[in-house]
Design an enzyme around this catalytic site. Sequence first.
Site, PDB file in Angstrom:
ATOM      1  CG  PHE A 150      -1.928   1.137   1.155  1.00 21.98           C
ATOM      2  CD1 PHE A 150      -2.980   1.097   0.249  1.00 21.98           C
ATOM      3  CD2 PHE A 150      -1.776   2.261   1.942  1.00 21.98           C
ATOM      4  CE1 PHE A 150      -3.885   2.162   0.166  1.00 21.98           C
ATOM      5  CE2 PHE A 150      -2.673   3.322   1.863  1.00 21.98           C
ATOM      6  CZ  PHE A 150      -3.736   3.265   0.975  1.00 21.98           C
ATOM      7  CG  ASP A 171      -0.230  -1.807   6.984  1.00 16.76           C
ATOM      8  OD1 ASP A 171      -1.311  -2.087   7.533  1.00 16.76           O
ATOM      9  OD2 ASP A 171      -0.066  -0.780   6.302  1.00 16.76           O
ATOM     10  CE1 TYR A 209      -9.846   3.447   6.466  1.00 13.36           C
ATOM     11  CE2 TYR A 209      -8.818   4.652   8.260  1.00 13.36           C
ATOM     12  CZ  TYR A 209      -8.829   4.246   6.950  1.00 13.36           C
ATOM     13  OH  TYR A 209      -7.816   4.633   6.109  1.00 13.36           O
ATOM     14  CE  LYS A 210      -7.814  -0.106   5.090  1.00 17.25           C
ATOM     15  NZ  LYS A 210      -8.482   0.480   3.928  1.00 17.25           N
TER      16      LYS A 210
END
Lengths: 414, 414
Positions: free
Chosen positions: B128, B199, B224-225
């Site tokens: 990412f 991560d 928030y996932k």
Amino acid sequence: VDLTAARERARALDDADPIGFARDRFVVPDGLVYLDGNSLGAMPRAVPDVVQDVVARQWGDDLIASWNTNGWWSAPARVGRALARLVGAAEDEVLVADSTSVNLFKLMAAALRLKPERRVILSERSNFPTDLYIAEGLIELTGSRHELRLVDGAEIADAIDGDTALVSLTHVNYRTGAMHDMADVTARAHRAGALILWDLAHSAGAVPVDLNGCGADFAVGCGYKYLNGGPGAPAFLFAAHRHHAGLLPVLSGWMGHAAPFAFEPGYRPADGLERMLAGTPAVIGLTALEAGVDLMLEGDGAALRSKSLALGRLFVELMEQKCSRHGFRLASPTDESSRGSQICFAHEHGYPIMRALIARGVIGDFRAPDILRFGFAPLYVRHADIWHAVDHLSAVMDSGEWDRPEFHARASVT
Amino acid sequence: VDLTAARERARALDDADPIGFARDRFVVPDGLVYLDGNSLGAMPRAVPDVVQDVVARQWGDDLIASWNTNGWWSAPARVGRALARLVGAAEDEVLVADSTSVNLFKLMAAALRLKPERRVILSERSNFPTDLYIAEGLIELTGSRHELRLVDGAEIADAIDGDTALVSLTHVNYRTGAMHDMADVTARAHRAGALILWDLAHSAGAVPVDLNGCGADFAVGCGYKYLNGGPGAPAFLFAAHRHHAGLLPVLSGWMGHAAPFAFEPGYRPADGLERMLAGTPAVIGLTALEAGVDLMLEGDGAALRSKSLALGRLFVELMEQKCSRHGFRLASPTDESSRGSQICFAHEHGYPIMRALIARGVIGDFRAPDILRFGFAPLYVRHADIWHAVDHLSAVMDSGEWDRPEFHARASVT
């Protein structure tokens, strides 16, 4: 001393207060005299509804589409635009993001990069500690090529020299309320070829601030004090236009990329101040803060300052009348033009005195080693509150109530 | 192909689902098939009430006292303690704070300091982007003594060498759902004398994670996932016990000080992981996240993984049955043990196809250049949702509906 007359006078001042309307826009629990808005601002009445909307409707029902349809993506810049009006900035010079500590780090790092030949970050010994700690951490990380030099507040201007890369100061001192002359110190820094960073934690929403009028380079500030943004509200940062293109974004997260949704492997900073964004914004906290900032913008800046000074004047006057024999020493400047929106008294028994006062519903706070701190948020503190605060404080002292064992016990957070 | 039978089978699987109870603990709007919980998790039903409580009662009524009485001060550690159970960490090895990007910065800086003689941060090209950008910014800030070396995912293990200070990887790839073997890569890193940082943005709450079982050094993750913490929820960070005493807190804010309320001018790090806190925590966001994490802990980890894999299996099977002639290419690993909780298909018209699907109420997302991404949050996605998703996708393709002009228009956030 005619205390009844003083009480009547306080009431009359409240009746004539041009921003008195704002009190009802906040929740202040019955019976509480809240003089701690410089630590956590009171809640605007609008907040529960706007937060419920962002949670139940925007998140719950609209889900991921809200990044576009409910303005989540643009919130850091949008709330920054509103906030810019409070601090004399252009609308694209302020962003809301992260915490004050993290924003200090970003701007200090960027500032040092703009002055590569200079070695010193100059600050004052009594600055809020996080401002000093963050400078220490940055210097340690970058290999100790820089030095954090600390002097007394009054010596700052004279201590700026050809080695000073950045002057880092808090505009209004958190402990004493003493306020620097932003225009003068900024000019002195620039004359010596240094940059300046102002921490507005105790200024924004409390005293007039004109960053561009003063020619300031950088600023940070806090969302949860006088801006009434709620506990742990996101903070803000300011950088003058002239610096935007040269800002090195060291916390170079995806939100500050020129094309965040291209998902490129290499970092390219966004054109403007947006490059100083790092991670995904705290949307719920931003929403609460926006309500606080919008409410603050309804008050006229001159009226806010005028009321803030009147509250402080009344407090000092009543303390002289009612508490002069109890050993309090004014720890804020006597000259009111050099004061922020708070008044502090030093007292050797400051801690238990403040606990006793809080037990009576007068909320100030204690700052080590001996400071009783009273903040006057001009939008919701009334002259009558000042009268009640001093009335209770005199009762706490006259009765010896402050010396009860329970008031000496330390709370984990003070 | 008997599609009615497939639909009945999906329903039967839902009826037998041991964690099927959890669906009703979330708000999922009627008629929506929500397969984007890997971007923004759905809202737990408990959230509006707990957020209303933290706003209206804790902030509004209790004000500053809430730092003690309502547990605000301890929230980063308390929510970290709950989260630790989801990722195989000890309870004092996880803190909730800041954003994933900021936590990456903190841990990368601390890790490099633990390996002063080594020069390379090793990562994969398709990581990412923020993970790569943050490393770039850190390297730039510290004077380019380090190098960010990028290789393909499959080459990571072989690329670790005696020059590698830190291996920085995302456990489950955001674009393809490909999952690294955490135990194996961690062991390879350690054999070469390197440290590793995982991560967990697409792992925590989605796939089993056992940080201590793998001997991992550091980790970060997103609130928030799959943790359903709400838009811009605070992120988390993990550091193994053995590193705590040696961690350099470069974002050395006041919350990480050994005595935050002593307001000392010099920084002294807190004893444990608390030193990695920087500024004041985002209390409202933490409260919403806590509700999400608590709900996640009600689901059995093995049942979550088992259901996640079953959802993916059904999706791939139905895509073969109903969409095989439309040019989709499975972009996720075919071996399900190497997949996270998402399935991706590449398609040259991926963008308008996804827009057309979203217009029908099937919410996935698009990731450049050509990826349609479908996330399966096992707590609230049902087998029947998978059937509906593929049914709509086949209709979008069969009808040519995807090629309408409105689906080609780019949204600002995708």
